[in-house]
Write an enzyme that holds these catalytic residues in place. Structure first.
Site, PDB file in Angstrom:
ATOM      1  N   LYS A  28     -12.435 -16.176  -5.647  1.00 44.52           N
ATOM      2  CA  LYS A  28     -12.154 -14.875  -5.607  1.00 44.52           C
ATOM      3  C   LYS A  28     -10.714 -14.920  -6.502  1.00 44.52           C
ATOM      4  O   LYS A  28     -10.494 -16.229  -7.381  1.00 44.52           O
ATOM      5  CB  LYS A  28     -10.816 -14.343  -3.992  1.00 44.52           C
ATOM      6  N   GLU A  73      -5.885  -5.146  -1.095  1.00 41.37           N
ATOM      7  CA  GLU A  73      -4.032  -5.524  -0.887  1.00 41.37           C
ATOM      8  C   GLU A  73      -2.859  -4.214  -0.168  1.00 41.37           C
ATOM      9  O   GLU A  73      -2.666  -4.075  -1.493  1.00 41.37           O
ATOM     10  CB  GLU A  73      -3.740  -7.231  -0.439  1.00 41.37           C
TER      11      GLU A  73
HETATM   12  O1  KIV Z   1      -3.796 -15.941  -1.033  1.00 45.59           O
HETATM   13  C1  KIV Z   1      -3.709 -15.306   0.231  1.00 45.59           C
HETATM   14  O2  KIV Z   1      -4.033 -15.534   1.316  1.00 45.59           O
HETATM   15  C2  KIV Z   1      -4.591 -14.038  -0.297  1.00 45.59           C
HETATM   16  C3  KIV Z   1      -4.280 -12.962   0.393  1.00 45.59           C
HETATM   17  C4  KIV Z   1      -3.434 -12.372   1.316  1.00 45.59           C
HETATM   18  C5  KIV Z   1      -5.722 -11.855   0.957  1.00 45.59           C
HETATM   19  O3  KIV Z   1      -5.213 -14.101  -1.070  1.00 45.59           O
END
Ligand code: KIV
Length: 282
Positions: free
Chosen positions: A113, A182
């Site tokens: 991600k 988010e």
């Molecule tokens: O780092 C994380 O836990 C996240 C979530 C808040 C989506 O990016």
């Protein structure tokens, strides 16, 4: 067998909502996997909830790889997504490809991600072209907290709302398999979700996303430094731990722990063969 990105995308097609959670260690990942969570995020929030930093900006690739490995070892079903930390992908798409590759090769994750929309689309495309599934992340992007001026809801003005729609489309076109939204107002998340064929995963983004993600410490009451409004408390595990630990201390102090049941016996005649214990000089 582990879930695949195709399986996650099918959930949107079939109208099945996707429950995602963070996990950062082996034991917790086992519990999350056993609960049937189809996708686990090893988030860079580990910098805050596991390592005690004030922001996620201090997390390193080595921190992430170590925790991804632990989560992968603890899971057999969940798709594991590793969160690329600050400055591991922003400076160049070469960095991004190499670091994303490391999450799969050394960490054992199935996907990565990264934060950002239109400005990150070319980077997402390059990573995807290397065969690495990418989850996007738009709205409140904590790695840009200094630019955003704090942890604030994003998309309440026409300019930002329209930019978020563009960001989501750009990430889909670049090949992202899913996008985290988010702290985006619920009606805007609904609009973004309707317009995409890939699943949106909300955190503070209302009920109309295809799935939800939460930081496990927030929903279990394990992190007391912050209490995000969007996180529902499913248990007060922190209180349970505190009470158990106070009881442990009380038992040790009172001499009621350990008992014979919690100790190991031996043939005590062996003690007679040993030299006597030296008398205490105190
Ligand atoms: O780092 C994380 O836990 C996240 C979530 C808040 C989506 O990016």
């Amino acid at each position: 067998m582990r879930n695949t990105i195709q399986g996650i995308q099918d959930m949107k097609r079939h109208g099945d909502r996707i429950a995602m959670l963070t996990a950062y260690d082996y034991s917790t990942a086992k519990l999350v996997d056993a609960a049937g969570v189809p996708m686990i995020l090893v988030g860079d929030t580990l910098g805050m909830v596991m390592l005690g930093y004030e922001t996620t900006l201090h997390v390193t690739m080595d921190d992430m790889v170590r925790h991804i490995q632990a989560v992968v070892r603890g899971t057999s079903q969940a798709l594991v997504v590793g969160d690329l930390p600050f400055m591991s992908y922003q400076a160049s798409s070469d960095d991004a490809v190499r670091n994303a590759g490391r999450f799969l090769q050394d960490g054992g994750a199935q996907a990565v991600k990264l934060e950002g929309g239109v400005p990150m689309a070319a980077t997402v495309r390059r990573i995807v072209d290397c065969g690495i599934p990418v989850m996007g992340h738009i709205g409140l992007t904590p790695q840009s907290v200094n630019q955003l001026g704090g942890y604030k809801v994003q998309g309440r003005t026409p300019e930002v709302a329209s930019r978020l729609l563009d960001d989501a489309r750009a990430l889909e076109e670049a090949g992202a398999f899913s996008i985290v939204l988010e702290c985006v107002p619920a009606p805007l998340s609904a609009r973004i979700t309707e317009g995409l064929s890939i699943p949106t995963i909300g955190i503070g983004a209302g009920p109309h996303c295809d799935g939800q993600v939460q930081v496990i410490h927030d929903i279990l009451g394990l992190f007391s430094d912050l209490r995000p409004r969007h996180a529902r408390r499913y248990a007060e595990v922190g209180d349970v731990i505190r009470e158990a630990l106070q009881q442990y201390v009380a038992d040790v102090v009172a001499g009621t722990f350990p008992t014979a049941k919690e100790s190991f016996s031996m043939d005590e005649r062996i003690l007679d063969t040993l030299s006597p214990a030296a008398a205490s000089s105190a």
